[in-house]
Enzyme design. Structure first.
Site, PDB file in Angstrom:
ATOM      1  N   ASP A  59      -8.381  -5.756  -5.949  1.00 42.72           N
ATOM      2  CA  ASP A  59      -8.006  -4.737  -4.963  1.00 42.72           C
ATOM      3  C   ASP A  59      -9.013  -3.590  -5.051  1.00 42.72           C
ATOM      4  OD1 ASP A  59      -6.831  -2.754  -3.450  1.00 42.72           O
ATOM      5  OD2 ASP A  59      -4.878  -2.861  -4.436  1.00 42.72           O
ATOM      6  N   CYS A  99       0.844  -1.214   0.000  1.00 43.73           N
ATOM      7  CA  CYS A  99       0.000   0.000   0.000  1.00 43.73           C
ATOM      8  C   CYS A  99       0.875   1.260   0.000  1.00 43.73           C
ATOM      9  CB  CYS A  99      -0.971  -0.058   1.177  1.00 43.73           C
ATOM     10  SG  CYS A  99      -2.327   1.143   1.056  1.00 43.73           S
ATOM     11  N   HIS A 158      -6.654  -6.466  -1.625  1.00 41.49           N
ATOM     12  CA  HIS A 158      -5.538  -5.557  -1.324  1.00 41.49           C
ATOM     13  C   HIS A 158      -4.562  -6.152  -0.322  1.00 41.49           C
ATOM     14  CE1 HIS A 158      -3.559  -1.664  -1.137  1.00 41.49           C
ATOM     15  NE2 HIS A 158      -3.599  -1.712   0.194  1.00 41.49           N
TER      16      HIS A 158
END
Length: 419
Positions: free
Chosen positions: A328, A234, A362
Site C-alpha cells: 500500500d 481508506c 491500497h
C-alpha cells in the site's frame, strides 16, 4: 477452424469463467487479448501469449501464459491485468444495474506485440460482466440526512445488513455494494461528502450521520435486527473503525487499508470530539510516474503527542477484520492494523482478525478487478499513488473477497454470541 469458447458468456463480475481455444495448429504460438471500454469511453486492454498443445487447443484453466501482461497459469489473468491505454485511469462501474461491462476477447494466430489494424483476430467473443444479480433491487436513499443507494436481494429475507463506505474521493460508489448484495446481503452504499446536498469537502466526520444510516438499515423490514456490518476502505475504514467503537448497532466491521487513529479531519459523536493527527505534507514524495505518494505524510499514532487521536479499538463491541496490502503506497496500513491488534490484545480482547497480503496495494477490490496502481483524484492536480504488484494484488482480491463474505455471514448471524 479456430474457435474461442467462453463459459459462461454472462456472469457476475466477481465470478470466474472458463476460456478455451480450439482448432489451432499443434504447438502454435497465439495471442489472447481482452479489451473493455468504460462508461466514459476510456479503453482498457490486456494480452497474453500461449502455445497450443499437440491437439491444437489452449485451455486457460490449465495452460501457462508464456509472456504478455502476466506469466503462468492464471485463468482470469486477462481480466485482472487490464490496464488503461491512457495512464492513471481507474476502472469504476457507475451504472451497476442497467448495463454490464462488455469485454471483447480475441485470439490471434501469431505473436502480437503491438496493436495493428491490419491484423484481424482468428476468433472473437463478447462477454458480459454484471454487477447486479437477477432480481436485485436498487433503492435510492434520501432519508433524513442520509444519502446513498440501498441494494436488496430477491426474496423475503431477512438479510444481513451492511453499510459500504469508500474513502477520500467522495461521491457515491456502488459496485462493491451491488456485488455483495448479489450474494445475499442487504447493502447500503453510503455517501458522506461530495454527493448531492452533502458537503462538498470533508471538514469533519459526524458519527451521528452514520448512526442515522445504521438505524435506518436496522429498521428495514427485510434486514436482520441482530446488528449490522460495515465494509470500508481508506478514510472510510477510519470511519468504520470509529463506528465499531461508538455505535452499538455495529456487530461486524471490515477495515481495508485504513488507520487506527483519526487523521486530518476531526471525528465527533454527540459531546465527544476527537482531534485529528495533522498531515505533514512536506513529506510528500513524487513517484517516477509523476503520481503523488502520500504514505509518509500521516503522523505516527505511536508518538506521545498523537495519543489523543488514537481510536480506542478495545471498546468495540463486535468483531473487526483488518485487511491490508503490504505494498500500500497510500497508507502504512499494515503498521496501523498491527497496532490496533496489539491494542486489542493488551486489553484481553480477541475480537480482531488481521489478513495481510504481501504485494497487494491500497485498492483491494472484488476479484478480477484490474490493479489500479495510480489514478486521478478529483481534489488533486496530480495522480495519486495506490501501489501493488499485479499478480499478488489479484490473488489478494480473490482470497479476501471470500473471507469478507464468510466473516459477515458468521458475525451477522441472528444467533451471534455477545463478546
Amino acid at each position: 477452424m479456430v474457435q474461442l469458447i467462453v463459459t459462461p458468456e454472462t456472469a457476475l463480475a466477481d465470478e470466474p469463467i472458463c476460456i478455451r481455444a480450439t482448432g489451432l495448429n499443434p504447438f502454435q504460438v497465439v495471442t489472447f487479448t481482452a479489451s473493455l471500454t468504460d462508461e466514459k469511453g476510456k479503453l482498457f486492454q490486456s494480452r497474453a501469449f500461449y502455445k497450443a498443445n499437440e491437439a491444437g487447443n489452449v485451455d486457460l484453466d490449465q495452460a501457462a501464459a508464456l509472456g504478455g501482461d502476466y506469466v503462468g497459469v492464471h485463468p482470469m489473468g486477462l481480466f485482472w491485468s487490464l490496464k488503461p491505454v491512457n495512464p492513471f485511469r481507474r476502472l469504476l462501474k457507475q451504472d451497476v444495474m442497467n448495463s454490464p461491462f462488455y469485454i471483447q476477447l480475441d485470439i490471434f494466430d501469431s505473436l502480437l506485440l503491438e496493436d495493428s489494424p491490419k491484423i484481424h483476430p482468428k476468433a472473437s467473443q463478447m462477454i458480459e460482466r454484471w454487477f447486479s444479480g437477477p432480481g436485485l433491487q436498487r433503492i435510492p436513499v434520501r432519508n433524513g440526512r442520509v444519502r446513498g443507494a440501498f441494494f436488496l436481494p430477491p426474496g423475503e429475507g431477512p438479510f444481513p445488513g451492511v453499510i459500504d463506505l469508500f474513502g477520500g474521493i467522495g461521491g457515491l460508489i456502488e459496485f462493491r455494494a451491488s456485488l455483495l448484495a448479489s450474494h445475499g446481503f442487504g447493502v447500503l452504499a453510503l455517501a458522506y461528502f461530495a454527493y448531492e446536498d452533502l458537503p462538498r469537502s470533508l471538514l469533519e466526520v459526524d458519527l451521528e450521520y452514520f448512526e442515522e444510516a445504521a438505524n435506518m438499515l436496522l429498521h428495514h423490514p427485510q434486514i436482520q435486527r441482530s446488528g449490522i456490518g460495515v465494509i470500508s476502505v481508506c478514510k472510510g475504514a477510519e470511519i468504520g473503525l470509529a463506528m465499531a467503537i461508538h455505535l452499538e448497532q455495529v456487530a461486524a466491521t471490515i477495515c481495508i487499508n485504513g488507520t487506527n487513529a483519526v487523521h486530518e479531519t476531526p471525528c465527533k459523536y454527540r459531546d465527544l470530539v476527537i482531534s485529528p493527527i495533522p498531515h505533514q505534507k512536506e513529506y510528500t514524495q513524487i513517484h517516477v510516474s509523476g503520481a503523488l505518494n502520500f504514505r509518509r505524510i500521516k503522523g505516527d499514532p505511536r508518538d506521545e503527542v498523537n495519543q489523543q487521536s488514537v481510536l480506542p479499538v478495545e471498546k468495540a463491541r463486535g468483531h473487526i477484520l483488518f485487511i491490508v496490502g503490504e505494498k500500500d503506497e497510500c497508507l502504512n496500513s499494515k503498521a496501523y492494523a498491527e497496532q490496533a491488534m496489539e491494542q486489542l490484545k493488551s486489553h484481553g480482547r480477541s475480537n480482531g482478525t488481521l489478513l495481510s497480503y504481501p504485494g497487494a496495494g491500497h485498492l483491494i477490490e472484488p476479484p478480477y478487478s484490474p490493479l489500479c496502481f495510480a489514478s486521478w483524484n478529483p481534489f488533486l492536480s496530480r495522480p495519486f499513488l495506490w501501489g501493488g504488484d499485479i499478480r499478488s494484488h489479484a490473488a489478494a482480491q480473490e482470497h479476501s473477497w471470500r473471507e469478507i463474505q464468510k466473516f459477515l455471514r458468521c458475525h451477522l448471524a441472528p444467533s451471534r454470541s455477545k463478546l
